[in-house]
Design an enzyme around this catalytic site. Structure first.
Site, PDB file in Angstrom:
ATOM      1  CB  CYS A  39       1.103 -12.855  -5.421  1.00  0.00           C
ATOM      2  SG  CYS A  39       1.877 -11.990  -6.799  1.00  0.00           S
ATOM      3  CE1 TYR A  41       5.816  -4.513 -10.035  1.00  0.00           C
ATOM      4  CE2 TYR A  41       4.772  -5.986 -11.603  1.00  0.00           C
ATOM      5  CZ  TYR A  41       5.574  -5.786 -10.493  1.00  0.00           C
ATOM      6  OH  TYR A  41       6.114  -6.874  -9.845  1.00  0.00           O
ATOM      7  CG  HIS A  78       9.110  -7.266  -8.263  1.00  0.00           C
ATOM      8  ND1 HIS A  78       7.992  -6.536  -7.913  1.00  0.00           N
ATOM      9  CD2 HIS A  78       9.868  -7.360  -7.145  1.00  0.00           C
ATOM     10  CE1 HIS A  78       8.069  -6.200  -6.635  1.00  0.00           C
ATOM     11  NE2 HIS A  78       9.207  -6.681  -6.139  1.00  0.00           N
ATOM     12  CG  ASP A  96      10.909  -6.773  -3.055  1.00  0.00           C
ATOM     13  OD1 ASP A  96      11.283  -6.186  -2.028  1.00  0.00           O
ATOM     14  OD2 ASP A  96       9.805  -6.576  -3.597  1.00  0.00           O
TER      15      ASP A  96
END
Length: 695
Positions: free
Chosen positions: A30, A169, A172, A264
């Site tokens: 991001c 995806y 997360h 992460d």
């Protein structure tokens, strides 16, 4: 020339129908710009490609209005109108021979839909993850078919935009395919719930859909979390091994990591380089497809080790590519000592969390590539080199001296202490903050290569010394100090009795190795990392420590840097007592009086010392003295005097570095107007102008 030990890092890797020119892979991250600032976003990604990254990825890309992530600003492919913004990034990345990768995502119950106002979707009925007062409804089989269609159409749009790699995806805790894998989110009783095979079904279908749609020219990558560290409610390593076995050859690339984001991108205070290896090393043994993994890699030796030992095929990086977009090129050119190493502070993460363009402590040009035209390696030579005196060798002063020297100025750096680094050097000696020293070390190393920068240690200066020095420009970066009187957010008049109490300590005292003993209260009215570091230090020295804060949670701003959970766990492990929602009403040297912020009830507890971490004051006395003598500047040849960094307004190390860099960039440059950077402006769609305005 590069060291032959690192040759393996520059061998091409085939990923389905495309080939990465080397093994450096900027994984999705991001950036706070996304769909709202496409020019800035494209310029930032372009610098990565220019710096040698073989693959440059987007961030999460919303595929449908029901996956709206407002207020967070990510990429977006709701319909064809969103293609041009991502096509711009592709063109910029391709211009430097890199591949462009797109991370498609539907966040299900972890979305917000605050902008689209669509109903949240999930495998089963459940509350939204991030505290919004809404719930996700259970997806019907029709919804699942629609989701697959949305994903397929977004993949096709990505292909039309020019993307070379399309992500599915499942990581997360931020995407529907992962949510279907999780027992805590998926309580379905149909073919998409229950057994592992059923819970994997949607992920398998979406992978196959994506291959069918774009696999002829685009590689299909699977970003997959192998462990959530949540026990049976989450994806566990053993189950992940089964999932990888089921899907081993279906994607063209495996991108593997830990979930959630705070596990992460762990701050360096809580995890070392390469820390994810035990959770991902099984994947390459299970599939013939290339594997990319992350671990805040900055050392080429660590990179080579993981490749040669068969842990991964490609060096995944987000934070290291932010700190130094030129990391691959520097290794290739044999300039390993020029790498601007990530310090793991996660200020980059805070950009996304605060819905603002990405920032970096080490790399002040991050986020400014388009706005200000700043490049991480190149800087415009000074139109007329001058003699500049930099007073203070902390982060602001070091960066100012380095960048001024790079521009060609004749620079003298005077530091009053016997060592460089200022607060960085002192903080780096505290528990968990050793990598902070990279801020100092990189700049000292670069300054050492500049013949036009002279450094003077143990050189405190008076106003007269500055005037007599003969510099045309003077920049003061003299730092700051922590207040002892309790003044801060919660106590605008300070706390009576603290300022002159010999049993009251500050963060400066701790950094100077002046430590209390016995029962200590660390009073945090700052909200970031300082107080928890202080508490940890004192606990390690044998103190009985209570962490006291007027806030309702410990270190609340650390949520923005993903520290919060790790801080709480560390404090619990060390036996540090947490007292929230309490202010200090008094301290007499042996008894601490606390007042509850909500019911105003007071309690007393025995206490031998208080450490106040509330606010700071600039050490700007020299600047103020020079201002009083402004009439003497002209005769001494002084054209300007500036105060920067903590000496102007105390803040983060990132603020100080930016201040030093900005000063160097702007010295002698013309003022461009009230707004010193470019902004995105939007014009009306001609089709909208032709439409009738609704009543």
């Amino acid at each position: 020339m590069r060291d032959p030990r690192y040759d393996i890092l520059f061998t091409p890797v085939k990923i389905g129908p495309v080939t990465a020119k080397n093994r450096f892979f900027q994984v999705p991250h991001c950036n706070g710009m996304g769909h709202a600032m496409p020019l800035a976003h494209a310029a930032m990604r372009e610098i990565k490609a220019e710096g040698g990254w073989a693959v440059v990825s987007t961030e999460e890309c919303e595929i449908h209005p029901s996956s709206d992530l407002t207020p967070y600003v990510e990429a977006r492919l709701w319909d064809d109108h969103d293609i041009p913004a991502l096509a711009l990034m592709c063109d910029k990345v391709h211009a430097h021979g890199a591949l462009a990768a797109l991370e498609l995502s539907h966040n299900g119950p972890t979305a917000s839909n605050l902008y689209s106002r669509e109903v949240l979707l999930g495998p089963s009925h459940q509350v939204s993850k991030y505290g919004y007062p809404s719930q996700a409804r259970a997806m019907t089989l029709h919804d699942i078919r629609e989701y697959r269609r949305w994903h397929r159409e977004a993949a096709l749009r990505g292909k039309r935009a020019g993307m070379d790699i399309i992500y599915v995806y499942a990581a997360h805790d931020l995407s529907l395919p992962m949510h279907f894998l999780q027992r805590r989110r998926n309580q379905r009783s149909d073919e998409y719930g229950g057994s592992l095979e059923n819970r994997v079904r949607l992920l398998r279908e979406v992978l196959q859909d994506t291959r069918d749609a774009v696999g002829d020219t685009c590689a299909v990558a699977l970003r997959f979390a192998t462990e959530e560290l949540l026990g049976p409610g989450g994806v566990e390593l053993a189950e992940a091994q089964d999932i990888v076995g089921m899907l081993a050859e279906l994607p063209d690339l495996w991108d593997v990591n830990l979930a959630a984001w705070y596990n992460d991108s762990v701050p360096s205070r809580f995890a070392t380089e390469g820390a994810q290896e035990p959770f991902i090393d099984f994947v390459k043994k299970t599939t013939t497809k290339p594997v990319v993994g992350v671990g805040r890699f900055t050392s080429p030796d660590t990179m080579v080790s993981q490749i040669r030992r068969g842990v991964i095929d490609l060096i995944g990086a987000a934070r290291p590519s932010i700190a130094d977009p030129y990391l691959p090129r520097k290794i290739e050119e044999g300039r390993v000592d020029d790498i601007r190493e990530c310090i793991g502070c996660n200020i980059c993460v805070s950009g996304d969390m605060t819905i603002s363009p990405i920032r970096c402590t080490q790399n002040p040009s991050m986020g400014e590539e388009w706005r200000k035209g700043w490049h991480p390696e190149r800087i415009r030579p000074a139109p007329q080199p001058t003699r500049v005196l930099v007073v203070g060798g902390g982060p602001a002063g070091l960066e100012a001296a380095r960048a001024l020297g790079q521009r060609g100025h004749d620079v003298s750096l005077a530091e009053s202490r016997k060592e460089l680094g200022g607060r960085v050097t002192r903080e780096a000696r505290l528990p968990g903050l050793a990598e902070w020293a990279r801020v100092r070390d990189w700049r000292v190393g670069q300054i050492g290569k500049l013949n036009n920068v002279s450094v003077y240690l143990d050189s405190p200066l008076t106003a007269q010394d500055v005037i007599d020095f003969g510099a045309e420009h003077v920049v003061l970066a003299t730092g700051c100090h922590w207040r002892r009187d309790g003044f801060g957010r919660s106590n605008g008049l300070g706390i009576p009795g603290l300022a002159d109490n010999p049993r009251v300590y500050t963060f400066d005292d701790l950094m100077n190795d002046r430590l209390p003993e016995g029962r200590v209260a660390v009073f945090d009215d700052d909200g970031f990392y300082y107080a928890s570091v202080a508490a940890e230090l004192l606990r390690a020295r044998g103190c009985e420590v209570a962490y006291v804060t007027p806030e309702d949670s410990i270190a609340p701003w650390s949520v923005n840097t993903l520290d919060y959970r790790h801080i709480r766990k560390r404090m619990a492990k060390l036996g540090i007592e947490a007292i929230v929602s309490h202010n200090i009403a008094g301290f007499d040297g042996s008894t601490l009086t606390l007042e509850n912020e909500w019911d105003e009830q007071r309690t007393e507890r025995p206490c031998d010392a208080v450490v106040t971490i509330t606010s700071r004051l600039p050490d700007d006395a020299l600047y103020q003295q020079l201002l009083l003598r402004q009439g003497d500047w002209g005769g001494a040849g002084i054209r300007s005097v500036r105060c920067i960094g903590d000496a102007e307004a105390p803040g983060l190390i990132a603020h100080a570095i930016y201040a030093g860099h900005r000063y160097a960039r702007e010295l002698q440059e013309p003022v461009t107007g009230e707004v010193a950077f470019k902004r995105h402006f939007h014009t009306a769609d001609p089709d909208d102008l032709r439409r009738e305005t609704p009543a």
